[in-house]
Design an enzyme around this catalytic site. Sequence first.
Site, PDB file in Angstrom:
ATOM      1  N   HIS A  12       0.938   7.667   4.244  1.00  0.00           N
ATOM      2  CA  HIS A  12       1.499   6.883   5.341  1.00  0.00           C
ATOM      3  C   HIS A  12       3.008   7.084   5.514  1.00  0.00           C
ATOM      4  O   HIS A  12       3.618   6.419   6.338  1.00  0.00           O
ATOM      5  CB  HIS A  12       1.188   5.400   5.117  1.00  0.00           C
ATOM      6  CG  HIS A  12      -0.270   5.151   4.907  1.00  0.00           C
ATOM      7  ND1 HIS A  12      -1.193   5.347   5.907  1.00  0.00           N
ATOM      8  CD2 HIS A  12      -0.972   4.794   3.805  1.00  0.00           C
ATOM      9  CE1 HIS A  12      -2.407   5.074   5.436  1.00  0.00           C
ATOM     10  NE2 HIS A  12      -2.299   4.749   4.166  1.00  0.00           N
ATOM     11  N   GLY A  37      -4.990   1.604   7.950  1.00  0.00           N
ATOM     12  CA  GLY A  37      -6.074   0.936   8.674  1.00  0.00           C
ATOM     13  C   GLY A  37      -5.882  -0.572   8.649  1.00  0.00           C
ATOM     14  O   GLY A  37      -6.098  -1.260   9.650  1.00  0.00           O
ATOM     15  N   ASP A  69       0.859  -1.187   0.000  1.00  0.00           N
ATOM     16  CA  ASP A  69       0.000   0.000   0.000  1.00  0.00           C
ATOM     17  C   ASP A  69       0.894   1.234   0.000  1.00  0.00           C
ATOM     18  O   ASP A  69       1.422   1.652   1.021  1.00  0.00           O
ATOM     19  CB  ASP A  69      -0.913   0.008   1.224  1.00  0.00           C
ATOM     20  CG  ASP A  69      -1.906   1.165   1.162  1.00  0.00           C
ATOM     21  OD1 ASP A  69      -1.619   2.156   0.459  1.00  0.00           O
ATOM     22  OD2 ASP A  69      -2.961   1.080   1.801  1.00  0.00           O
ATOM     23  N   ILE A  74      -0.009   8.751   8.902  1.00  0.00           N
ATOM     24  CA  ILE A  74      -0.778   7.845   9.767  1.00  0.00           C
ATOM     25  C   ILE A  74      -0.538   6.390   9.371  1.00  0.00           C
ATOM     26  O   ILE A  74      -0.073   6.107   8.279  1.00  0.00           O
ATOM     27  CB  ILE A  74      -2.285   8.149   9.702  1.00  0.00           C
ATOM     28  CG1 ILE A  74      -2.815   7.994   8.264  1.00  0.00           C
ATOM     29  CG2 ILE A  74      -2.578   9.534  10.225  1.00  0.00           C
ATOM     30  CD1 ILE A  74      -4.318   8.023   8.158  1.00  0.00           C
TER      31      ILE A  74
END
Length: 748
Positions: free
Chosen positions: A527, A545, A522, A542
């Site tokens: 990120h 998820g 990903d 961040i």
Amino acid sequence: MSVPLTFEGKVVLVTGAGGGLGREYALAFGARGASVVVNDLGGDIKGGGKSSAAADSVVEEIQALGGQAVANYDSVEDGEKLVQSALDAFGRIDIVVNNAGILRDRSFGRTSDLDWDLIHRVHLRGSFMVTRAAWNHMKNQKFGRIIMTSSAAGIYGNFGQANYSAAKLGLLGLANTLAIEGSKYNIHCNTIAPTAGSRLTETVMPPDLLASLKAEYVAPLVVWLCHDECQETGGLFEVGGGWMGKLRWERSQGRIVRQKNQSMSPEGVREQWDQICDFTDATKPANIQESLNTQVEVLSKLDSDEGVAPNPTSAPSLVQPNPTSASPSVSTGINPAEAVGQKMSETSFSFSQSQCILYALGVGMSTSDPDHLHFLYEGHQDFSCLPSFGVIPAQAAMMDGGLGSVPGLDFDFTRLLHGEQYLELFKPLPTSGTLTSQATIADVLDKGSGAVILLDVNTYSGGELVCFNQFSLFIVGAGGFGGKRASDKAKPTAAAPDRAPDAVMTDQTTRDQAALYRLSGDWNPLHIDPSFAAMGGFQTPILHGLCSFGFASRHVLKQYGNNDPARVKTIKVRFVKPVLPGQSLQTEMWKEGDRIHIQCKVEETGALVLTGAYVDLHPAPDTSADPPAQTGSLQSELVFAEIGRRIKAQGAELVKKVNAVFGWEITKDGQTTAQWTIDLRSGSGALHQGPYSGKTDVTFTVSDEDFMEVVQGKLNPQKAFFSGRLKMRGNIMLSQKLEVILKDYAKL
Ligand code: NAI
């Protein structure tokens, strides 16, 4: 005594340091080894006049105490000159304390243009000019500490100080943004609202109060906030008289005033006024992201069949940035009749053992836990792929399969949020090979202000179905196309039982968790790239998820699945809030039969990040068989029978000491003639005879005769191993624990 905070090698510029608070800061920094630029224009409190005396005398004081300091007499409006003084004298600038100030108090109606402008020029513009001049130096050296000086008058208002209040609160806004922009350069910016006796306050405070509110009681906070050890940024502190405290915003739960298909009215606002202003269960948004999330969530609920949500509390998880640009009405090209049932191009995903290991590391597995080794070491006899890895090929299929070109799904990708994830496994995932995936638009729902796309992905290995994923993707602003609201295709979440959790497991993510996880496929810059994250309103990049999803599901696997990947049947989560790398993920678990309900929190903040989640397990293989009847054909049977008796008597104690499953293959004339499993990992232990369907940590193969020699102490197990008489597979270090089980058998 703790280590003193020193500032050797650091250069500090304190503005308005010729007296009052600024002088105390300058003296404190000088005494702690900093080189200090003492700036002061030397004017009167209203901004008139000029003198070098004030700055000079503080420089002399610092030098008399053995410190280093130079004076600067420019106005803060000439920010470049102040910073140049620091560079000329000391070659660098590390810390700026914006402190200079004047007062021109007037009741509002009598405030002149000059009263307004001068105050703004000295406080707000002056702090801007000085800080901007220092900014690039701080950026280049990747260190900077900035203090803005606000005031209680700015925070709360004060009669006769409209000009001053406005400028002082302006400084807080300036600091908030500098904290965000500076974070990736290690530039921290904090704001103080001090109270101290000084020439500015001598006309407004009684003399005894003035004397007790000493400026020296404020300086320690400023010194701490400017130290490189201090990680605080974007904070606002009131400080005075030896007390200090932090402030934050509080927001009422609020009320949705707009109704489905109706225009808003001021009367509607009046009707709900009490609730709008009710601070019961108030929230405390810490950043613009948290502030806007509530509104984004409201948009998703509004106009839906659910009607008006009285208490918006949580927000959808954001796996894509830019919820800040969310707006309720964008024209949408969503057409379910066209989109539903569309199959995306089949994709193939080739992977090796390395990807399984990289993924396991990405979701926080570590060799520090021996139970993790069979997910991290390809040479391990039970080397396996984590079940949650099943999302990886499916996600690749979503990205590569052409979601953007599906007819009837014309939407803005920057508005896409990852709402929920469902994973079902039909068999354990292979540890290498090629998987093919086929994604289908299962359904498209109209949630009013947003659309939900249910994307089903089947993943095959050699033509056989290995796993199924369902992604719930929420497209902000793409609703209102007249579609249905619910679907029987959706895999539902499940509420956790209303009791304290049965088990809790916590793991701290590392600073580089997202940097590591993204290598599994990903690549969203949200990120990893601080500037990209900042555009999305996040202070730092961040965590994915699906990384939290991986943490939570492996917690369940350890707690209830004996770390056996074959046990996992399904995993479902709803993403609620982002996690920052470095925070600790706490998984709360409730066992209800073979369903383990879970919810995940950030331990440090208590914020829920995964809700409505669960893992369904296949039942555990039966390992509780009674000790076998003795046949007498092998001598070792006597020993195992005794081991069985001991487990019955003191199993729980042995499980505590050993925590492992040992397999034994006893040979006679070169043939395996008996199999035993000593389970000292779960419950109060068990001995199992015959083929074992569970997983062992280590398996020994030894002849009946050598086994007896070992247990009687006649043959050293290590010697037996190196001479090939005793073979071991698996975690051979665990053989050290054998002693606990076999102790005293020599006396048999
Ligand atoms: P102060 O009057 O003793 O110190 C302010 C200093 O700034 C003076 O030495 C003055 O010459 C200097 N200055 C003024 N204009 C300047 C300019 N254009 N360029 C360079 N220097 C300039 O006052 P005090 O109380 O020490 O205030 C320091 C800061 O704290 C001010 O920003 C003030 O607004 C703020 N503050 C103070 C409170 C208090 O209780 N003392 C309450 C709230 C805020």
